[in-house]
Scaffold this motif. Structure first.
Motif, PDB file in Angstrom:
ATOM      1  N   LEU A 184       0.821  -1.204   0.000  1.00  0.00           N
ATOM      2  CA  LEU A 184       0.000   0.000   0.000  1.00  0.00           C
ATOM      3  C   LEU A 184       0.861   1.262   0.000  1.00  0.00           C
ATOM      4  CD1 LEU A 184      -2.796  -1.080   2.503  1.00  0.00           C
ATOM      5  CD2 LEU A 184      -2.953  -0.919   0.015  1.00  0.00           C
ATOM      6  N   LYS A 185       1.930   1.225   0.787  1.00  0.00           N
ATOM      7  CA  LYS A 185       2.829   2.376   0.814  1.00  0.00           C
ATOM      8  C   LYS A 185       3.446   2.610  -0.553  1.00  0.00           C
ATOM      9  CE  LYS A 185       6.907   4.177   3.217  1.00  0.00           C
ATOM     10  NZ  LYS A 185       7.928   3.915   4.275  1.00  0.00           N
ATOM     11  N   SER A 186       3.846   1.517  -1.210  1.00  0.00           N
ATOM     12  CA  SER A 186       4.442   1.620  -2.538  1.00  0.00           C
ATOM     13  C   SER A 186       3.429   2.134  -3.558  1.00  0.00           C
ATOM     14  CB  SER A 186       4.975   0.254  -2.971  1.00  0.00           C
ATOM     15  OG  SER A 186       5.420   0.291  -4.307  1.00  0.00           O
ATOM     16  N   ASP A 187       2.209   1.576  -3.526  1.00  0.00           N
ATOM     17  CA  ASP A 187       1.162   1.997  -4.468  1.00  0.00           C
ATOM     18  C   ASP A 187       0.869   3.482  -4.335  1.00  0.00           C
ATOM     19  OD1 ASP A 187       0.998  -0.617  -5.249  1.00  0.00           O
ATOM     20  OD2 ASP A 187      -0.961  -1.010  -4.363  1.00  0.00           O
ATOM     21  N   LEU A 188       0.737   3.926  -3.095  1.00  0.00           N
ATOM     22  CA  LEU A 188       0.369   5.316  -2.843  1.00  0.00           C
ATOM     23  C   LEU A 188       1.482   6.271  -3.253  1.00  0.00           C
ATOM     24  CD1 LEU A 188      -1.737   7.246  -1.748  1.00  0.00           C
ATOM     25  CD2 LEU A 188      -0.797   6.905   0.540  1.00  0.00           C
ATOM     26  N   SER A 189       2.710   5.975  -2.826  1.00  0.00           N
ATOM     27  CA  SER A 189       3.815   6.878  -3.132  1.00  0.00           C
ATOM     28  C   SER A 189       4.095   6.927  -4.631  1.00  0.00           C
ATOM     29  CB  SER A 189       5.077   6.451  -2.373  1.00  0.00           C
ATOM     30  OG  SER A 189       5.484   5.154  -2.754  1.00  0.00           O
ATOM     31  N   GLU A 190       4.001   5.774  -5.312  1.00  0.00           N
ATOM     32  CA  GLU A 190       4.267   5.745  -6.753  1.00  0.00           C
ATOM     33  C   GLU A 190       3.160   6.448  -7.531  1.00  0.00           C
ATOM     34  OE1 GLU A 190       6.905   4.612  -9.906  1.00  0.00           O
ATOM     35  OE2 GLU A 190       7.049   4.931  -7.742  1.00  0.00           O
ATOM     36  N   THR A 191       1.921   6.274  -7.102  1.00  0.00           N
ATOM     37  CA  THR A 191       0.802   6.952  -7.761  1.00  0.00           C
ATOM     38  C   THR A 191       0.948   8.466  -7.661  1.00  0.00           C
ATOM     39  OG1 THR A 191      -0.746   5.123  -7.440  1.00  0.00           O
ATOM     40  CG2 THR A 191      -1.697   7.304  -7.713  1.00  0.00           C
ATOM     41  N   LEU A 192       1.245   8.956  -6.473  1.00  0.00           N
ATOM     42  CA  LEU A 192       1.394  10.399  -6.284  1.00  0.00           C
ATOM     43  C   LEU A 192       2.620  10.937  -7.023  1.00  0.00           C
ATOM     44  CD1 LEU A 192       0.417  10.718  -2.513  1.00  0.00           C
ATOM     45  CD2 LEU A 192      -0.982  11.226  -4.523  1.00  0.00           C
ATOM     46  N   ARG A 193       3.668  10.131  -7.081  1.00  0.00           N
ATOM     47  CA  ARG A 193       4.876  10.566  -7.786  1.00  0.00           C
ATOM     48  C   ARG A 193       4.622  10.720  -9.278  1.00  0.00           C
ATOM     49  NH1 ARG A 193       9.249   8.708 -10.559  1.00  0.00           N
ATOM     50  NH2 ARG A 193       8.474   6.567 -10.662  1.00  0.00           N
ATOM     51  N   LEU A 194       3.820   9.832  -9.837  1.00  0.00           N
ATOM     52  CA  LEU A 194       3.577   9.821 -11.278  1.00  0.00           C
ATOM     53  C   LEU A 194       2.375  10.662 -11.700  1.00  0.00           C
ATOM     54  CD1 LEU A 194       4.207   6.024 -12.014  1.00  0.00           C
ATOM     55  CD2 LEU A 194       5.771   7.940 -12.423  1.00  0.00           C
ATOM     56  N   LEU A 195       1.633  11.191 -10.731  1.00  0.00           N
ATOM     57  CA  LEU A 195       0.415  11.925 -11.063  1.00  0.00           C
ATOM     58  C   LEU A 195       0.748  13.147 -11.911  1.00  0.00           C
ATOM     59  CD1 LEU A 195      -2.623  11.863 -10.639  1.00  0.00           C
ATOM     60  CD2 LEU A 195      -2.310  13.252  -8.587  1.00  0.00           C
ATOM     61  N   ASP A 196       0.098  13.246 -13.045  1.00  0.00           N
ATOM     62  CA  ASP A 196       0.369  14.303 -14.019  1.00  0.00           C
ATOM     63  C   ASP A 196      -0.419  15.561 -13.660  1.00  0.00           C
ATOM     64  OD1 ASP A 196       1.089  15.689 -16.360  1.00  0.00           O
ATOM     65  OD2 ASP A 196      -0.658  14.906 -17.418  1.00  0.00           O
ATOM     66  N   GLU A 197       0.294  16.627 -13.329  1.00  0.00           N
ATOM     67  CA  GLU A 197      -0.360  17.870 -12.926  1.00  0.00           C
ATOM     68  C   GLU A 197      -1.199  18.461 -14.054  1.00  0.00           C
ATOM     69  OE1 GLU A 197      -1.531  21.072 -10.612  1.00  0.00           O
ATOM     70  OE2 GLU A 197      -0.523  19.210 -10.023  1.00  0.00           O
ATOM     71  N   GLU A 198      -0.696  18.361 -15.259  1.00  0.00           N
ATOM     72  CA  GLU A 198      -1.426  18.892 -16.405  1.00  0.00           C
ATOM     73  C   GLU A 198      -2.725  18.112 -16.630  1.00  0.00           C
ATOM     74  OE1 GLU A 198      -0.873  19.381 -21.256  1.00  0.00           O
ATOM     75  OE2 GLU A 198       0.905  19.243 -19.965  1.00  0.00           O
ATOM     76  N   GLY A 199      -2.643  16.789 -16.516  1.00  0.00           N
ATOM     77  CA  GLY A 199      -3.839  15.971 -16.678  1.00  0.00           C
ATOM     78  C   GLY A 199      -4.854  16.238 -15.587  1.00  0.00           C
ATOM     79  N   LEU A 200      -4.371  16.457 -14.371  1.00  0.00           N
ATOM     80  CA  LEU A 200      -5.245  16.772 -13.242  1.00  0.00           C
ATOM     81  C   LEU A 200      -5.950  18.106 -13.473  1.00  0.00           C
ATOM     82  CD1 LEU A 200      -5.689  15.157 -10.591  1.00  0.00           C
ATOM     83  CD2 LEU A 200      -4.087  16.726  -9.495  1.00  0.00           C
ATOM     84  N   GLN A 201      -5.201  19.087 -13.926  1.00  0.00           N
ATOM     85  CA  GLN A 201      -5.769  20.410 -14.214  1.00  0.00           C
ATOM     86  C   GLN A 201      -6.816  20.320 -15.309  1.00  0.00           C
ATOM     87  OE1 GLN A 201      -4.727  23.366 -12.764  1.00  0.00           O
ATOM     88  NE2 GLN A 201      -5.728  24.878 -14.079  1.00  0.00           N
ATOM     89  N   ARG A 202      -6.488  19.623 -16.377  1.00  0.00           N
ATOM     90  CA  ARG A 202      -7.407  19.506 -17.509  1.00  0.00           C
ATOM     91  C   ARG A 202      -8.680  18.761 -17.110  1.00  0.00           C
ATOM     92  NH1 ARG A 202      -3.878  18.087 -20.747  1.00  0.00           N
ATOM     93  NH2 ARG A 202      -4.117  15.820 -20.714  1.00  0.00           N
ATOM     94  N   SER A 203      -8.530  17.702 -16.321  1.00  0.00           N
ATOM     95  CA  SER A 203      -9.696  16.941 -15.867  1.00  0.00           C
ATOM     96  C   SER A 203     -10.621  17.815 -15.034  1.00  0.00           C
ATOM     97  CB  SER A 203      -9.251  15.732 -15.040  1.00  0.00           C
ATOM     98  OG  SER A 203      -8.484  14.839 -15.814  1.00  0.00           O
ATOM     99  N   ALA A 204     -10.024  18.593 -14.116  1.00  0.00           N
ATOM    100  CA  ALA A 204     -10.826  19.468 -13.259  1.00  0.00           C
ATOM    101  C   ALA A 204     -11.579  20.498 -14.089  1.00  0.00           C
ATOM    102  CB  ALA A 204      -9.921  20.155 -12.244  1.00  0.00           C
ATOM    103  N   GLN A 205     -10.918  21.075 -15.062  1.00  0.00           N
ATOM    104  CA  GLN A 205     -11.573  22.077 -15.912  1.00  0.00           C
ATOM    105  C   GLN A 205     -12.693  21.458 -16.736  1.00  0.00           C
ATOM    106  OE1 GLN A 205      -8.033  23.481 -17.934  1.00  0.00           O
ATOM    107  NE2 GLN A 205      -7.860  25.274 -16.588  1.00  0.00           N
ATOM    108  N   GLN A 206     -12.477  20.249 -17.222  1.00  0.00           N
ATOM    109  CA  GLN A 206     -13.515  19.585 -18.010  1.00  0.00           C
ATOM    110  C   GLN A 206     -14.737  19.277 -17.156  1.00  0.00           C
ATOM    111  OE1 GLN A 206     -10.910  16.440 -19.335  1.00  0.00           O
ATOM    112  NE2 GLN A 206     -10.626  17.331 -21.359  1.00  0.00           N
ATOM    113  N   ILE A 207     -14.518  18.853 -15.925  1.00  0.00           N
ATOM    114  CA  ILE A 207     -15.636  18.552 -15.024  1.00  0.00           C
ATOM    115  C   ILE A 207     -16.373  19.824 -14.634  1.00  0.00           C
ATOM    116  CG2 ILE A 207     -16.215  17.730 -12.706  1.00  0.00           C
ATOM    117  CD1 ILE A 207     -13.966  15.646 -13.037  1.00  0.00           C
ATOM    118  N   LEU A 208     -15.625  20.887 -14.328  1.00  0.00           N
ATOM    119  CA  LEU A 208     -16.256  22.155 -13.944  1.00  0.00           C
ATOM    120  C   LEU A 208     -17.066  22.751 -15.090  1.00  0.00           C
ATOM    121  CD1 LEU A 208     -13.329  23.750 -11.910  1.00  0.00           C
ATOM    122  CD2 LEU A 208     -15.578  23.073 -11.007  1.00  0.00           C
ATOM    123  N   GLY A 209     -16.665  22.472 -16.315  1.00  0.00           N
ATOM    124  CA  GLY A 209     -17.375  23.005 -17.471  1.00  0.00           C
ATOM    125  C   GLY A 209     -18.510  22.120 -17.962  1.00  0.00           C
ATOM    126  N   SER A 210     -18.738  21.012 -17.287  1.00  0.00           N
ATOM    127  CA  SER A 210     -19.756  20.063 -17.763  1.00  0.00           C
ATOM    128  C   SER A 210     -21.140  20.388 -17.247  1.00  0.00           C
ATOM    129  CB  SER A 210     -19.376  18.641 -17.330  1.00  0.00           C
ATOM    130  OG  SER A 210     -19.510  18.491 -15.926  1.00  0.00           O
TER     131      SER A 210
END
Length: 283
Positions: A108-134
């Motif tokens: 679990l520690k490995s899954d969590l740390s690796e997921t957060l390390r690889l999380l794409d800030e641009e993809g997160l931003q774009r996803s949030a904007q798409q949801i807010l505009g829906s």
């Protein structure tokens, strides 16, 4: 499992390697190559079919046919045989490294740390904007992904976004026909190859909706189909495939919620309002 051809022992009763050798002369050259690949790479039990295709350069259809000729319904069922093979078990043990403490805690520690390390800030931003505009965000996830679909829909509703969870394939596909070019389908599938999710994503795209994917594999069919993809880095054990940890997925959803509130801080007002309307329901 389906019976193995020509009276061969069922895959459940004997090693897949024995069945492979017994059927060797009845397999096509490409199917023989698939079997040889799995003999050399038992760790494929922990990979998606998309990753195996990319690594082996053997086609999807060939791999599926090979699995079926061994008596399995498909690649997922074959992975259950592969993971019980001695070589695969040895490889899994070698990969674990440190054997002290709780295996679950390490994973679990490995899954969590690796997921957060690889999380794409641009993809997160774009996803949030798409949801807010829906107009509507349909959140889809079946089987082991269903809890994440319910979780995201609840989070979005609490900040005033019209989010509708869908956790059953037929219903999801019908709901996808109601989407339009101002709507979003947030499709959740760890493998990125779940048929119900892929079908609904295709329907949503045909309706002009935006598709956001949350999956574990960047090369999966779902991530290729989606307009925006977010990724987890969770360890997948075929034996536990239907009872996986959802911690990595929840981490991405929490980061997405934080991003939504950062872009649209006024949404906090609805969070307060939604808290007030249920405050008298709590002891």
């Amino acid at each position: 499992m389906n019976p193995a051809p020509n009276g061969a022992d069922s895959a459940a009763d004997t090693s897949w390697r024995k069945i492979f050798r017994r059927l060797h002369g009845e397999l096509t050259a490409s199917e023989q190559r698939a079997g040889e690949y799995f003999e050399v790479h038992p760790e494929a039990a922990y990979r998606s079919i998309s990753e195996v295709v990319a690594d082996s350069e053997i086609g999807y259809g060939t791999i599926i046919r090979f699995c079926q000729k061994l008596g399995c319904k498909g690649f997922q069922e074959f992975k259950l045989l592969l993971v019980t093979d001695d070589a695969a078990n040895d490889r899994s043990k070698d990969d674990q490294g440190d054997h002290s403490g709780s295996e679950a805690a390490r994973r679990l520690k490995s899954d969590l740390s690796e997921t957060l390390r690889l999380l794409d800030e641009e993809g997160l931003q774009r996803s949030a904007q798409q949801i807010l505009g829906s107009r509507v965000t349909l959140v889809g996830g079946v089987a082991s992904s269903a809890p994440l679909a319910l979780s995201l829909a609840w989070k979005l509703c609490r900040i005033g976004i019209d989010a509708r969870p869908s956790t059953e394939g037929y219903v999801m596909a019908v709901n996808a026909t109601l989407l339009g070019n101002k709507d979003v389908l947030f499709a959740i599938s760890s493998s990125g190859a779940t048929k119900d999710i892929l079908h609904s994503a295709e329907v949503a795209k045909n309706q002009g909706a935006t598709v956001i994917a949350l999956t574990n594999f960047s090369s999966s069919p779902l991530s290729q189909l989606a307009d925006t993809s977010l990724f987890t880095a969770a360890t997948r054990d075929p034996i536990k495939a239907e009872i996986p940890s959802i911690i990595a997925g929840e981490a991405v959803l929490e980061m997405l919620l934080e991003k939504l509130l950062a872009i649209a801080p006024e949404r906090r007002d609805h969070l307060i309002q939604s808290s007030r309307v249920v405050s008298d329901r709590k002891l």
